[in-house]
Design a protein around this motif. Structure first.
Motif, PDB file in Angstrom:
ATOM      1  N   SER A 187     -11.484  -0.231   6.907  1.00 36.83           N
ATOM      2  CA  SER A 187     -11.843   0.097   5.525  1.00 36.83           C
ATOM      3  C   SER A 187     -11.640   1.576   5.238  1.00 36.83           C
ATOM      4  N   LEU A 188     -12.214   2.412   6.101  1.00 40.69           N
ATOM      5  CA  LEU A 188     -12.059   3.865   5.928  1.00 40.69           C
ATOM      6  C   LEU A 188     -10.615   4.290   6.162  1.00 40.69           C
ATOM      7  N   SER A 189      -9.973   3.673   7.165  1.00 36.75           N
ATOM      8  CA  SER A 189      -8.611   4.089   7.540  1.00 36.75           C
ATOM      9  C   SER A 189      -7.666   4.091   6.345  1.00 36.75           C
ATOM     10  N   HIS A 190      -7.741   3.033   5.518  1.00 35.03           N
ATOM     11  CA  HIS A 190      -6.820   2.951   4.386  1.00 35.03           C
ATOM     12  C   HIS A 190      -7.004   4.122   3.423  1.00 35.03           C
ATOM     13  N   PHE A 231       0.819  -1.212   0.000  1.00 36.04           N
ATOM     14  CA  PHE A 231       0.000   0.000   0.000  1.00 36.04           C
ATOM     15  C   PHE A 231       0.855   1.265   0.000  1.00 36.04           C
ATOM     16  N   LYS A 232       2.160   1.092   0.264  1.00 39.91           N
ATOM     17  CA  LYS A 232       2.987   2.265   0.499  1.00 39.91           C
ATOM     18  C   LYS A 232       3.289   3.013  -0.792  1.00 39.91           C
ATOM     19  N   LYS A 233       3.760   2.297  -1.798  1.00 41.55           N
ATOM     20  CA  LYS A 233       4.069   2.981  -3.051  1.00 41.55           C
ATOM     21  C   LYS A 233       3.741   2.080  -4.239  1.00 41.55           C
ATOM     22  N   ILE A 234       3.801   2.649  -5.427  1.00 44.13           N
ATOM     23  CA  ILE A 234       3.495   1.848  -6.616  1.00 44.13           C
ATOM     24  C   ILE A 234       4.586   0.801  -6.785  1.00 44.13           C
ATOM     25  N   LYS A 235       4.172  -0.430  -7.029  1.00 46.99           N
ATOM     26  CA  LYS A 235       5.145  -1.492  -7.234  1.00 46.99           C
ATOM     27  C   LYS A 235       4.879  -2.144  -8.571  1.00 46.99           C
ATOM     28  N   GLU A 236       5.941  -2.592  -9.200  1.00 47.59           N
ATOM     29  CA  GLU A 236       5.753  -3.301 -10.465  1.00 47.59           C
ATOM     30  C   GLU A 236       5.732  -4.795 -10.252  1.00 47.59           C
ATOM     31  N   VAL A 237       6.610  -5.246  -9.362  1.00 45.17           N
ATOM     32  CA  VAL A 237       6.816  -6.685  -9.212  1.00 45.17           C
ATOM     33  C   VAL A 237       6.410  -7.118  -7.795  1.00 45.17           C
ATOM     34  N   ILE A 238       5.775  -8.271  -7.732  1.00 42.33           N
ATOM     35  CA  ILE A 238       5.324  -8.790  -6.443  1.00 42.33           C
ATOM     36  C   ILE A 238       6.510  -9.333  -5.645  1.00 42.33           C
ATOM     37  N   GLU A 239       6.562  -8.925  -4.372  1.00 41.94           N
ATOM     38  CA  GLU A 239       7.650  -9.386  -3.509  1.00 41.94           C
ATOM     39  C   GLU A 239       7.092 -10.178  -2.332  1.00 41.94           C
ATOM     40  N   ASP A 240       7.962 -10.885  -1.684  1.00 38.01           N
ATOM     41  CA  ASP A 240       7.606 -11.632  -0.483  1.00 38.01           C
ATOM     42  C   ASP A 240       7.011 -10.666   0.546  1.00 38.01           C
ATOM     43  N   GLY A 241       5.882 -11.030   1.119  1.00 43.71           N
ATOM     44  CA  GLY A 241       5.277 -10.195   2.158  1.00 43.71           C
ATOM     45  C   GLY A 241       4.237  -9.231   1.638  1.00 43.71           C
ATOM     46  N   ASP A 242       4.099  -9.115   0.315  1.00 44.17           N
ATOM     47  CA  ASP A 242       3.091  -8.209  -0.252  1.00 44.17           C
ATOM     48  C   ASP A 242       1.676  -8.732  -0.019  1.00 44.17           C
ATOM     49  N   ILE A 243       0.733  -7.805  -0.034  1.00 39.74           N
ATOM     50  CA  ILE A 243      -0.668  -8.188  -0.115  1.00 39.74           C
ATOM     51  C   ILE A 243      -1.080  -7.984  -1.567  1.00 39.74           C
ATOM     52  N   VAL A 244      -1.633  -8.977  -2.196  1.00 39.05           N
ATOM     53  CA  VAL A 244      -2.104  -8.817  -3.572  1.00 39.05           C
ATOM     54  C   VAL A 244      -3.598  -9.124  -3.621  1.00 39.05           C
ATOM     55  N   VAL A 269      -8.200  -3.756  17.562  1.00 40.13           N
ATOM     56  CA  VAL A 269      -7.045  -2.859  17.554  1.00 40.13           C
ATOM     57  C   VAL A 269      -5.789  -3.624  17.187  1.00 40.13           C
ATOM     58  N   SER A 270      -5.619  -4.802  17.760  1.00 40.27           N
ATOM     59  CA  SER A 270      -4.366  -5.505  17.511  1.00 40.27           C
ATOM     60  C   SER A 270      -4.316  -6.044  16.076  1.00 40.27           C
ATOM     61  N   ILE A 271      -5.449  -6.499  15.556  1.00 42.51           N
ATOM     62  CA  ILE A 271      -5.448  -6.976  14.161  1.00 42.51           C
ATOM     63  C   ILE A 271      -5.191  -5.817  13.204  1.00 42.51           C
ATOM     64  N   ALA A 272      -5.871  -4.692  13.445  1.00 44.58           N
ATOM     65  CA  ALA A 272      -5.693  -3.535  12.571  1.00 44.58           C
ATOM     66  C   ALA A 272      -4.241  -3.061  12.617  1.00 44.58           C
ATOM     67  N   SER A 273      -3.669  -3.107  13.820  1.00 45.80           N
ATOM     68  CA  SER A 273      -2.288  -2.675  13.968  1.00 45.80           C
ATOM     69  C   SER A 273      -1.351  -3.543  13.125  1.00 45.80           C
ATOM     70  N   THR A 274      -1.558  -4.877  13.177  1.00 46.02           N
ATOM     71  CA  THR A 274      -0.755  -5.784  12.370  1.00 46.02           C
ATOM     72  C   THR A 274      -0.940  -5.485  10.882  1.00 46.02           C
ATOM     73  N   GLU A 275      -2.181  -5.223  10.509  1.00 44.88           N
ATOM     74  CA  GLU A 275      -2.463  -4.933   9.102  1.00 44.88           C
ATOM     75  C   GLU A 275      -1.721  -3.694   8.615  1.00 44.88           C
ATOM     76  N   PHE A 276      -1.825  -2.603   9.392  1.00 48.62           N
ATOM     77  CA  PHE A 276      -1.137  -1.367   8.985  1.00 48.62           C
ATOM     78  C   PHE A 276       0.362  -1.621   8.830  1.00 48.62           C
ATOM     79  N   GLU A 277       0.895  -2.419   9.757  1.00 50.30           N
ATOM     80  CA  GLU A 277       2.324  -2.759   9.714  1.00 50.30           C
ATOM     81  C   GLU A 277       2.649  -3.489   8.405  1.00 50.30           C
ATOM     82  N   LYS A 278       1.865  -4.531   8.124  1.00 51.23           N
ATOM     83  CA  LYS A 278       2.092  -5.326   6.915  1.00 51.23           C
ATOM     84  C   LYS A 278       1.912  -4.509   5.645  1.00 51.23           C
ATOM     85  N   HIS A 279       1.007  -3.541   5.705  1.00 46.73           N
ATOM     86  CA  HIS A 279       0.713  -2.755   4.506  1.00 46.73           C
ATOM     87  C   HIS A 279       1.677  -1.585   4.334  1.00 46.73           C
ATOM     88  N   GLY A 280       2.596  -1.441   5.267  1.00 47.98           N
ATOM     89  CA  GLY A 280       3.587  -0.368   5.152  1.00 47.98           C
ATOM     90  C   GLY A 280       3.039   0.999   5.491  1.00 47.98           C
TER      91      GLY A 280
END
Lengths: 482, 324
Positions: B124-127, B3-16, B149-160
């Motif tokens: 949903s809105l947060s993103h 979610f952080k920036k535009i990516k061309e290629v899928i990397e390990d750890g991405d959400i697709v 809160v804890s799930i959302a926190s993990t999500e934000f972390e994973k999404h950069g």
């Protein structure tokens, strides 16, 4: 909490300065105004307000319109601290229903002339309304709700206070949508808001927009979302000589941000991209001979194009006249101060114009030779940018058929990136949908329209507003894939 | 980090986002192993109606490319807030893109805005909020539900997105938004069962230069009560809206054409032969509307708090009187 008035930090940008655009609000009415040293704001048909008082005051300041003696319909402004409270106007007596009220035209004992006299005697709005109430036979028989409504109606008429606000997309849009919606193609705020979401416009990346007409609203809204001191760019393709920039001007964007907005003619852009620089230069030299003879004609055309592409010829024509009048006045350095009575018909036209300052600014004729070089450089910059990276999102807000535009611009969109197309009509979007679907490198296409309803929320009297707007337009969204 | 920036290629750890069709999209976390419902670590294989996908095989593929499933194919997309809203795991009711867009527009958010959102819910809105306000803005989001809160926190972390958001577990109606946010924010968004209980806290959190408060309520009673409270606190220009998006399916329809003119005269066999050749159906490009669609999501109310020097004093007195 209200005691802390002084310590509200007033930075420079919270103060009204010459040269910026502001929103002037008077009750439900609002208007765009460009602050100038000796500016005049026209309200309605016959009220001239001298605006120099607002300069240097903080935004949100309230000013009272004080009639200038000996100059009918002219007002000066004085800063006021507190607007007089209105809620004590309601009568102590009120009726249960309207069974005893008949409309025989005699309930108001004051004659029209008497009311006018009150106004000319410099009575405040509240004083006038309270005499209206005193002299109304039916007021005390009205229900409490109906009394409130009566006061509100009269307040709109006799209210003499203005507040000055910073411009924002929301407020500017409101000004246009309420009174000149055809100039922004009927683009309603929910549709605009959705376009900004579906296009994925944000502070980073290169955003591509095709827009024709709409007074520069889509571009201004996108630039606003790209934001100051960020890395994003907006390439704004348009079909005419000059893009419409009313909204962009009115937003007072800093130069740094405006530099990241590249307004480029779509034909020049595509020609330069596909055929290279030499072909553009060839094209210019071929045209030079013809152009020289058509010089004057050409400027006319460009201003006409930037004028809103109103379907209604009559409207755009009067607008033109008004703008021409404006430039004339500006050149003379006086803003219609002394010779008001001289030319009634031109004055009238001027009064009908909503924000003359902006219209005038739009008409500033660019210096031709410098301009030629500038647009070529700008086009080249856009082509270079788009060859170094693909667009993050593609937005098309068109009056034309969007299919050819979409086909021409989709190659510049990044893979896995979204596009959004707004059109006032459904049919061209249906056709675009089918064609793009059959081309098969576009997925997740959706065509939709919106329903928006506003509500009156009052204790025991909540209901949808009586009037609503039904010109939502249509939006087509999708994602580009390999 | 997708979610952080535009990516061309899928990397390990991405959400697709795995796209099968508009009504069949799934968010996938690109990693080799995941834990199943029983908590056992297993190979990350995603099963669709068109066969299975070994998720880790996506690494190195381009976003927007077609990927093979065992019995078909699908596309992989880089998530945008809109795609995320359509695919995210629901932990609560969520707000959808038409309302989200409108809320952001009404609150006049842009890069640099400092904002409060409560409750976080499923994020949903947060993103979408984060997309609008970054890089210099910040989102403070509150929820009183510990797990959310804890799930959302993990999500934000994973999404950069962690740099742009601060999550807190708090019942803001009781505790407020905290001393550190006093007069710090440009806008407050409330999605709570009792929004009126948070209005006073919101007033304290909004900048002295003023700001916006927006709340989303499914019920009109909540709207009425909160509006009354807002007026008491000095908010002005209250507007309540309802926004419904109506999707249309574009398709060709075949319309039979009846030749009724021919009945006026007696026809020879030749005529009948000729008529048959003429078209008896018309292909019409049109849309069909859904038979059932969301008819109500929630009322969106926006209110403006003027700067302290321009706030009305009379209203305060009035409300205090009516409180007594």
């Amino acid at each position: 909490m209200n005691a802390v008035v002084e310590d509200t930090c007033e930075s420079v940008e919270d103060v009204i300065t010459v040269g910026t655009h502001v929103i002037v609000k008077k009750q439900d009415f609002s208007k765009i105004y460009k602050v100038s040293e000796n500016g005049i704001l026209m309200l309605g048909k016959n009220q001239r307000v001298e605006m120099q008082e607002i300069i240097g005051k903080p935004f949100w300041s309230t000013f009272e319109m004080v009639p200038l003696s000996g100059n009918k319909g002219t007002f000066t402004l004085t800063l006021t601290d507190e607007i007089e409270p209105w809620n004590d106007l309601k009568g102590e007596l009120s009726g249960c229903d309207n069974r005893s009220i008949t409309d025989d035209g005699t309930s108001q004992r004051l004659s029209k002339e008497e009311i006018l006299q009150l106004q000319e005697a410099g009575k405040t709005g509240k004083e006038i309304i309270s005499s209206l109430i005193e002299n109304s036979k039916s007021f005390s028989a009205k229900t409490e709700y109906s009394q409130e409504k009566y006061i509100k109606k009269k307040k709109n008429k006799y209210f003499k206070f203005l507040t000055i606000h910073k411009t924002s997309i929301l407020l500017l849009h409101e000004v246009y949508f309420k009174r000149k919606h055809e100039k922004i193609g009927g683009l309603r705020m929910d549709a605009l808001a959705q376009m900004l979401s579906y296009s994925d416009v944000q502070s980073d990346g290169l955003h591509l927009l095709y827009s024709n007409g709409f007074q520069g609203l889509p571009a201004a809204a996108m630039i606003n979302r790209i934001g100051t001191n960020t890395s994003g760019y907006l390439i704004n393709l348009h079909p005419g000589n000059m893009p419409q920039t009313t909204f962009i001007e009115a937003m007072n964007f800093p130069q740094e941000l405006r530099d990241r907005h590249l307004a480029v003619n779509i034909y020049s852009f595509l020609r330069l991209h596909y055929q290279g620089e030499s072909s553009i230069i060839d094209n210019i030299s071929k045209k030079v001979v013809i152009k020289d003879t058509e010089e004057s004609h050409d400027t006319e055309k460009s201003s006409e194009e930037s004028e809103g592409e109103t379907m209604n010829d009559e409207v755009s024509e009067t607008d033109m006249e008004v703008s021409e009048l404006e430039t004339e006045i500006k050149e003379n350095g006086t803003l219609l101060t002394s010779d008001t009575g001289e030319d009634n018909s031109t004055l009238k036209r001027k009064l009908e114009s909503e924000e003359p300052e902006i219209e005038a600014a739009k008409l500033k004729k660019p210096k031709k030779s410098a301009n030629k070089l500038k647009w070529l450089l700008e086009t080249k910059r856009a082509v270079d940018l788009l060859s170094s990276m693909k667009a993050r999102g593609l937005t098309i807000v068109a009056k034309e058929h969007p299919l050819q535009i979409a086909k021409a611009l989709l190659p510049f969109l990044g893979i896995s990136r979204p596009f959004v197309i707004f059109h006032a009509h459904r049919e061209p979007l249906q056709e675009t949908y089918m064609e793009l679907k059959q081309k098969r490198n576009v997925i997740n296409m959706k065509l939709f329209t919106n329903f928006l309803r506003s509500y009156q929320v009052l204790p025991n009297r909540t209901h949808p507003d009586i009037l609503t707007n039904d010109t939502s337009g249509y939006i087509l969204t999708g994602y580009l894939v390999e | 980090m997708s979610f952080k920036k535009i990516k061309e290629v899928i990397e390990d750890g991405d959400i697709v986002i795995l796209y099968l069709n508009p009504n069949n999209m799934h968010p996938l976390e690109v990693k080799e192993k995941i834990s199943n419902k029983k908590g056992k670590i297993i190979d990350n294989v995603f099963n669709t109606a068109y066969g299975a996908l070994r998720v880790v095989s996506l690494i190195g593929q381009k976003y927007g490319s077609k990927v093979e499933l065992t019995r078909g194919w699908a596309y992989v997309l880089q998530p945008t807030p809109e795609l995320w809203t359509l695919t995210l795991p629901h932990r609560t009711q969520i707000i959808y893109s038409p309302d989200i867009s409108f809320i952001i527009h009404l609150m006049e958010l842009r890069p640099g805005s400092i904002i409060i959102e409560t409750g976080t819910g499923s994020g949903s809105l947060s993103h979408a909020l984060i997309r609008t306000i970054r890089p210099s803005g910040h989102l403070y989001t509150f929820d009183f539900h510990e797990q959310r809160v804890s799930i959302a926190s993990t999500e934000f972390e994973k999404h950069g997105l962690s740099d742009f958001v601060t999550l807190k577990e708090k019942d803001v109606c009781l505790e407020g938004f905290g001393e550190e946010l006093k007069h710090k924010v440009d806008a407050v968004f409330l999605d709570l069962p009792h929004p009126w209980l948070a209005v006073e806290h919101a007033t304290v959190a909004l900048k002295k230069a003023g700001g916006k408060l927006c709340f989303f309520s499914p019920c009109i009673e909540q709207v009425q009560r909160t509006c009354t409270k807002l007026i008491c606190e000095g908010f002005i220009e209250l507007h309540t809206y309802e926004c419904l998006q109506r999707e249309m399916n574009v398709q060709y329809k075949l319309l039979p054409i009846l030749d009724l003119e021919c009945l006026k005269h007696k026809h020879t066999t030749e005529d009948i032969h000729k008529n048959r050749k003429e078209k008896q159906e018309e292909k019409l490009l049109t849309v069909t509307q859904s038979h059932s669609l969301p008819g109500h999501t929630g009322f969106i109310t926006i209110a403006v708090l003027p700067p302290t020097y321009a706030r009305k004093k009379e209203i305060h007195l009035q409300c205090r009187n009516s409180d007594k």
